[in-house]
Scaffold this active site. Structure first.
Site, PDB file in Angstrom:
ATOM      1  N   ASP A 121      -2.025  -1.020   5.943  1.00  0.00           N
ATOM      2  CA  ASP A 121      -2.237  -0.598   7.335  1.00  0.00           C
ATOM      3  C   ASP A 121      -3.704  -0.486   7.754  1.00  0.00           C
ATOM      4  OD1 ASP A 121      -2.380   1.724   5.596  1.00  0.00           O
ATOM      5  OD2 ASP A 121      -2.479   2.924   7.414  1.00  0.00           O
ATOM      6  N   ASP A 147       0.868  -1.166   0.000  1.00  0.00           N
ATOM      7  CA  ASP A 147       0.000   0.000   0.000  1.00  0.00           C
ATOM      8  C   ASP A 147       0.915   1.230   0.000  1.00  0.00           C
ATOM      9  OD1 ASP A 147      -2.354   1.563   0.312  1.00  0.00           O
ATOM     10  OD2 ASP A 147      -2.028   1.626   2.473  1.00  0.00           O
ATOM     11  N   ASP A 187      -0.137   5.070   1.138  1.00  0.00           N
ATOM     12  CA  ASP A 187      -0.363   5.944   2.294  1.00  0.00           C
ATOM     13  C   ASP A 187      -0.384   5.118   3.583  1.00  0.00           C
ATOM     14  OD1 ASP A 187      -1.351   8.690   0.948  1.00  0.00           O
ATOM     15  OD2 ASP A 187      -2.209   7.009  -0.152  1.00  0.00           O
TER      16      ASP A 187
END
Length: 228
Positions: A170, A11, A13
């Site tokens: 996250d 990922d 961000d």
């Protein structure tokens, strides 16, 4: 059954980049335009990975019925585009991790829900990320995470079986997508995990406290294979 990890997808961000300062600033400008106060640090930490919708919903409490959510998103994107890398930084430990993957000839790439035009504006600030062998964005396909198709598309572009890919993210939808794609899903424990989030319940293969923890895990895998 999952194969040993032969490729890694990330990922963006909250996993590779700490984009919270610039995304929060864009959200705060929108909130100020509507006479709302700025986001708290706790709101920023918990919602940055959910993009404009997450940050603005947190700031407003809920999007007021008299406002158009898509218009608010356009306003957010306009502010964010103007200052896309004023405060953004690469997380500590990411550069050594990427160097390790390159040295070990382990293919890696980026699969983000960030729109393509913003990703293309941001990545040139971080030349190390432009070495990614594949970049799939939120609008590359007609579906985005938590749908597994973008991850499957990325693994196909890498030429690696999806069951031999790890996906690092996250938020829970990252793990939902990884599981649906039958990939090794690992939580980036250094990312935007809010106090109310419970990553231990996200059905991940594990929670990585630091980027270097992935190096340790891959080294253990290699040592185990060498001993067989």
């Amino acid at each position: 059954m999952s194969l040993p990890i032969r490729a890694v997808l990330f990922d963006l961000d909250g996993t590779l980049l700490d984009t919270a300062p610039d995304m929060a600033e864009a959200a705060n400008k929108v909130l100020a335009d509507y006479d709302h106060g700025p986001l708290t640090e706790e709101q920023i930490q918990a919602n940055t990975s959910y993009g404009a919708k997450g940050l603005l919903t947190a700031g407003f409490g809920s999007i007021p019925s008299h406002l158009d959510a898509q218009q608010l998103r356009r306003e957010f994107l306009g502010y964010y585009q103007q200052n896309i890398c004023d405060g953004t930084s690469i997380y500590r430990g990411i550069n050594p991790l990427l160097a390790y993957l390159d040295h070990q000839r382990i293919p890696w790439g980026i699969m983000t829900n960030k729109p393509g035009f913003l990703t293309e504006l941001l990545l040139p600030f971080f030349p190390e990320l432009q070495k990614a062998q594949v970049i799939v964005c939120g609008d590359t396909l007609t579906v985005a995470k938590p749908h597994p198709e973008p991850l499957l598309h990325a693994s196909e572009m890498l030429g690696i079986a999806h069951t031999a890919c790890a996906y690092i993210g996250d938020i829970e939808k990252d793990m939902i997508a990884a599981n649906a794609a039958r990939m090794h899903g690992y939580v980036a424990g250094w990312g935007y995990i809010g106090e109310d989030h419970t990553p231990s319940t996200w059905q991940a293969k594990g929670i990585l406290p630091t980027p270097e923890a992935l190096i340790d895990m891959l080294e253990l895998q290699n040592n185990h294979q060498d001993s067989e």
